[in-house]
Enzyme design. Structure first.
Site, PDB file in Angstrom:
ATOM      1  N   ASP A 107     -11.748  39.955  85.942  1.00  0.00           N
ATOM      2  CA  ASP A 107     -13.207  39.603  85.849  1.00  0.00           C
ATOM      3  C   ASP A 107     -13.152  38.581  84.583  1.00  0.00           C
ATOM      4  O   ASP A 107     -14.278  38.368  84.065  1.00  0.00           O
ATOM      5  CB  ASP A 107     -14.106  40.504  85.615  1.00  0.00           C
ATOM      6  CG  ASP A 107     -13.837  41.427  84.363  1.00  0.00           C
ATOM      7  OD1 ASP A 107     -12.938  41.330  83.719  1.00  0.00           O
ATOM      8  OD2 ASP A 107     -14.864  42.235  83.815  1.00  0.00           O
ATOM      9  N   LYS A 158     -13.779  49.118  72.320  1.00  0.00           N
ATOM     10  CA  LYS A 158     -15.440  48.761  72.191  1.00  0.00           C
ATOM     11  C   LYS A 158     -15.548  49.806  70.881  1.00  0.00           C
ATOM     12  O   LYS A 158     -16.340  50.917  71.002  1.00  0.00           O
ATOM     13  CB  LYS A 158     -15.853  49.393  73.277  1.00  0.00           C
ATOM     14  CG  LYS A 158     -15.586  48.744  74.488  1.00  0.00           C
ATOM     15  CD  LYS A 158     -16.564  48.917  75.714  1.00  0.00           C
ATOM     16  CE  LYS A 158     -16.156  48.084  76.939  1.00  0.00           C
ATOM     17  NZ  LYS A 158     -14.947  48.359  77.667  1.00  0.00           N
ATOM     18  N   ASP A 218     -15.720  36.435  80.001  1.00  0.00           N
ATOM     19  CA  ASP A 218     -15.800  37.341  81.244  1.00  0.00           C
ATOM     20  C   ASP A 218     -17.020  37.295  81.946  1.00  0.00           C
ATOM     21  O   ASP A 218     -18.138  36.617  81.569  1.00  0.00           O
ATOM     22  CB  ASP A 218     -15.334  38.860  80.639  1.00  0.00           C
ATOM     23  CG  ASP A 218     -16.864  39.303  79.998  1.00  0.00           C
ATOM     24  OD1 ASP A 218     -17.032  38.612  78.904  1.00  0.00           O
ATOM     25  OD2 ASP A 218     -17.262  40.151  80.447  1.00  0.00           O
TER      26      ASP A 218
HETATM   27  N1  GDD Z   1      -7.179  48.787  89.898  1.00  0.00           N
HETATM   28  C1  GDD Z   1      -8.108  49.332  88.886  1.00  0.00           C
HETATM   29  N2  GDD Z   1      -8.135  50.363  88.841  1.00  0.00           N
HETATM   30  N3  GDD Z   1      -8.463  48.311  88.309  1.00  0.00           N
HETATM   31  C2  GDD Z   1      -9.523  48.652  87.199  1.00  0.00           C
HETATM   32  C3  GDD Z   1      -9.795  50.040  86.829  1.00  0.00           C
HETATM   33  C4  GDD Z   1      -9.013  51.150  87.670  1.00  0.00           C
HETATM   34  O1  GDD Z   1      -9.164  52.207  87.639  1.00  0.00           O
HETATM   35  N4  GDD Z   1     -10.621  50.279  86.035  1.00  0.00           N
HETATM   36  C5  GDD Z   1     -11.098  48.655  85.445  1.00  0.00           C
HETATM   37  N5  GDD Z   1     -10.198  48.041  86.375  1.00  0.00           N
HETATM   38  C6  GDD Z   1     -10.285  46.693  86.167  1.00  0.00           C
HETATM   39  C7  GDD Z   1     -11.622  45.963  86.507  1.00  0.00           C
HETATM   40  O2  GDD Z   1     -11.821  45.513  88.017  1.00  0.00           O
HETATM   41  C8  GDD Z   1     -11.425  44.732  85.696  1.00  0.00           C
HETATM   42  O3  GDD Z   1     -11.078  43.453  86.213  1.00  0.00           O
HETATM   43  C9  GDD Z   1     -10.587  45.153  84.478  1.00  0.00           C
HETATM   44  O4  GDD Z   1      -9.843  46.161  85.082  1.00  0.00           O
HETATM   45  C10 GDD Z   1     -11.072  45.499  83.001  1.00  0.00           C
HETATM   46  O5  GDD Z   1     -12.190  46.605  83.504  1.00  0.00           O
HETATM   47  P1  GDD Z   1     -13.801  46.317  83.066  1.00  0.00           P
HETATM   48  O6  GDD Z   1     -14.335  47.540  83.501  1.00  0.00           O
HETATM   49  O7  GDD Z   1     -14.014  44.932  83.344  1.00  0.00           O
HETATM   50  O8  GDD Z   1     -13.404  46.377  81.263  1.00  0.00           O
HETATM   51  P2  GDD Z   1     -14.361  45.676  80.377  1.00  0.00           P
HETATM   52  O9  GDD Z   1     -14.930  44.537  80.513  1.00  0.00           O
HETATM   53  O10 GDD Z   1     -15.252  46.802  79.728  1.00  0.00           O
HETATM   54  O11 GDD Z   1     -13.100  45.637  78.938  1.00  0.00           O
HETATM   55  C11 GDD Z   1     -11.954  44.886  79.153  1.00  0.00           C
HETATM   56  O12 GDD Z   1     -11.899  43.716  79.270  1.00  0.00           O
HETATM   57  C12 GDD Z   1     -12.338  43.095  78.225  1.00  0.00           C
HETATM   58  C13 GDD Z   1     -12.400  41.669  78.079  1.00  0.00           C
HETATM   59  O13 GDD Z   1     -13.505  41.106  79.252  1.00  0.00           O
HETATM   60  C14 GDD Z   1     -10.791  45.568  78.190  1.00  0.00           C
HETATM   61  O14 GDD Z   1      -9.796  45.121  78.618  1.00  0.00           O
HETATM   62  C15 GDD Z   1     -11.224  45.211  77.023  1.00  0.00           C
HETATM   63  O15 GDD Z   1     -10.268  45.373  75.955  1.00  0.00           O
HETATM   64  C16 GDD Z   1     -11.279  43.500  76.853  1.00  0.00           C
HETATM   65  O16 GDD Z   1     -11.608  42.879  75.506  1.00  0.00           O
HETATM   66 MG    MG Z   2     -14.823  43.388  82.203  1.00  0.00          MG
END
Ligand code: GDD
Ligand code: MG
Length: 346
Positions: A107, A158, A218
């Site tokens: 994303d 976070k 993002d």
């Molecule tokens: N296959 C799979 N299985 N993918 C997953 C799972 C899972 O259980 N959980 C999350 N994902 C995928 C989501 O689809 C997304 O593309 C990515 O992993 C990160 O998950 P998010 O839910 O979007 O996390 P976030 O946005 O809260 O935080 C993440 O992204 C930030 C940057 O945008 C973290 O990586 C942060 O450290 C980072 O700063």
């Molecule tokens: Mg995200």
């Protein structure tokens, strides 16, 4: 062979109502399913084998990409019956991985040069490299603290606002050596951000940060999704090659309606004279009637916008109806098939 793994198994809860009927990895951005932007990034680094790690609504995603041949890549899939978390998803794809892997959150939109990141990773002889980016509000991200040589000293996912020490965060792009898989126990949920990376930093493993310049955004919330769209139409991120393309209008068409140079319209939109469209994206089969004004907004396919309606800094899902003289004020997000009756103010 170096492959890319795209994590695309999240639910996209914060992107509701937009990701209710379409999983987040394929919501349209500039009228193109989002993952095409990441596939494009990966291809530019001469990597053609991509593993999509899926969990939520996988069929809708595999239907689009198939074996990938049509798009010049070899697409493989790793499915989790239960979401295993980010590191768990990497582990679950273990049998498809044979070398250094580029892992991407599904994303994020960026123009980072992955070849440069790979080069950095090799020069540092790192086990893991995390691309970092500077943001205004780091508390919703993974905070990364480094030593002067770039080694990561602390990774805090976070952090509460009062524990935010800097503005450099995890961009959601990693290069991982295959041996990093050995750190992840098989079969249960594991997180890169809450478990693996903090542990590697603590034990002083070779985990480095590559601070990127350039565009990064993002699409985790509607406001961020909107910014990502602006990143594309302003040309800061290139449009990937995609079979069904959108267009910018020619001069003859522009003499009848007002569309600025940034806006991107699907070729099958109907725009009536006197309409004004500024810095916006319109999907397939939208109809914009006389005198309607759309500014800084994204409209998905099949929506009708009646005369005199005004839409500003809003997102409108598929097949919506925006009545005559209706007004969508900044921040409005309408899910698919919503309607704003004539002269309403949202
Ligand atoms: N296959 C799979 N299985 N993918 C997953 C799972 C899972 O259980 N959980 C999350 N994902 C995928 C989501 O689809 C997304 O593309 C990515 O992993 C990160 O998950 P998010 O839910 O979007 O996390 P976030 O946005 O809260 O935080 C993440 O992204 C930030 C940057 O945008 C973290 O990586 C942060 O450290 C980072 O700063
Ligand atoms: Mg995200």
């Amino acid at each position: 062979m170096i492959k890319a793994l795209i994590l695309a198994g999240g639910k996209g809860a914060r992107l509701r109502p937009l990701a209710l009927h379409i999983p987040k990895p394929i919501v349209p951005l500039a009228n193109i399913p989002f993952l095409f932007f990441q596939i494009d990034r990966v291809k530019r680094a001469n990597i053609t084998e991509i593993i999509l790690s899926l969990s939520y609504q996988p069929r809708k995603i595999t239907d689009i990409f198939g074996d990938g041949m049509q798009y010049g890549v070899i697409m493989r899939y790793s499915h989790e019956a239960q979401p295993l978390g980010t590191a768990g998803a990497f582990k679950a794809a273990e049998n498809l991985i044979d070398d250094t892997t580029i892992v991407l959150n599904g994303d994020i939109l960026t123009n980072v040069d992955l070849l440069e990141v790979l080069h950095f990773h090799r020069k540092k002889k790192a086990e893991a490299t995390i691309v970092t980016v500077r943001v205004m509000n780091p508390s919703g991200y993974g905070l990364v603290e480094t030593a002067s040589d770039g080694r990561i000293m602390r990774f805090t996912e976070k952090p509460p606002e009062d524990e935010v020490t800097g503005d450099t965060v995890n961009a959601g792009i990693y290069i991982l050596e295959r041996r990093a898989l050995d750190r992840i126990p098989a079969g249960n949920a594991q997180s890169f951000e809450r478990e693996l990376f903090p542990a590697m930093a603590q034990e002083k493993a070779k985990i480095f940060a590559y601070p990127m310049q350039g565009f990064w955004q993002d699409i985790g919330s509607p406001a961020k999704y909107l910014e990502a769209g602006f990143g594309v139409i302003s040309g800061r991120v290139q449009l990937p090659r995609y079979p069904h393309s959108s267009c910018r209008l020619n001069d003859w068409e522009k003499s009848r309606i007002t569309v600025d140079a940034f806006s991107l319209l699907d070729g099958k939109c109907v725009i009536k004279p006197g309409a004004m469209i500024e810095n916006s994206i319109l999907g397939e089969d939208c109809r914009v009637e006389e005198g309607a004004r759309i500014k800084d907004s994204v409209i998905w396919s099949g929506t009708r916008i009646l005369p005199g309606a005004r839409i500003e800094r809003s997102i409108v899902g598929r097949q919506c109806y925006i009545g005559e003289g209706a007004r969508l004020r900044p921040g409005t997000v309408l899910g698919d098939k919503s309607s704003a009756s004539d002269f309403s103010i949202l």
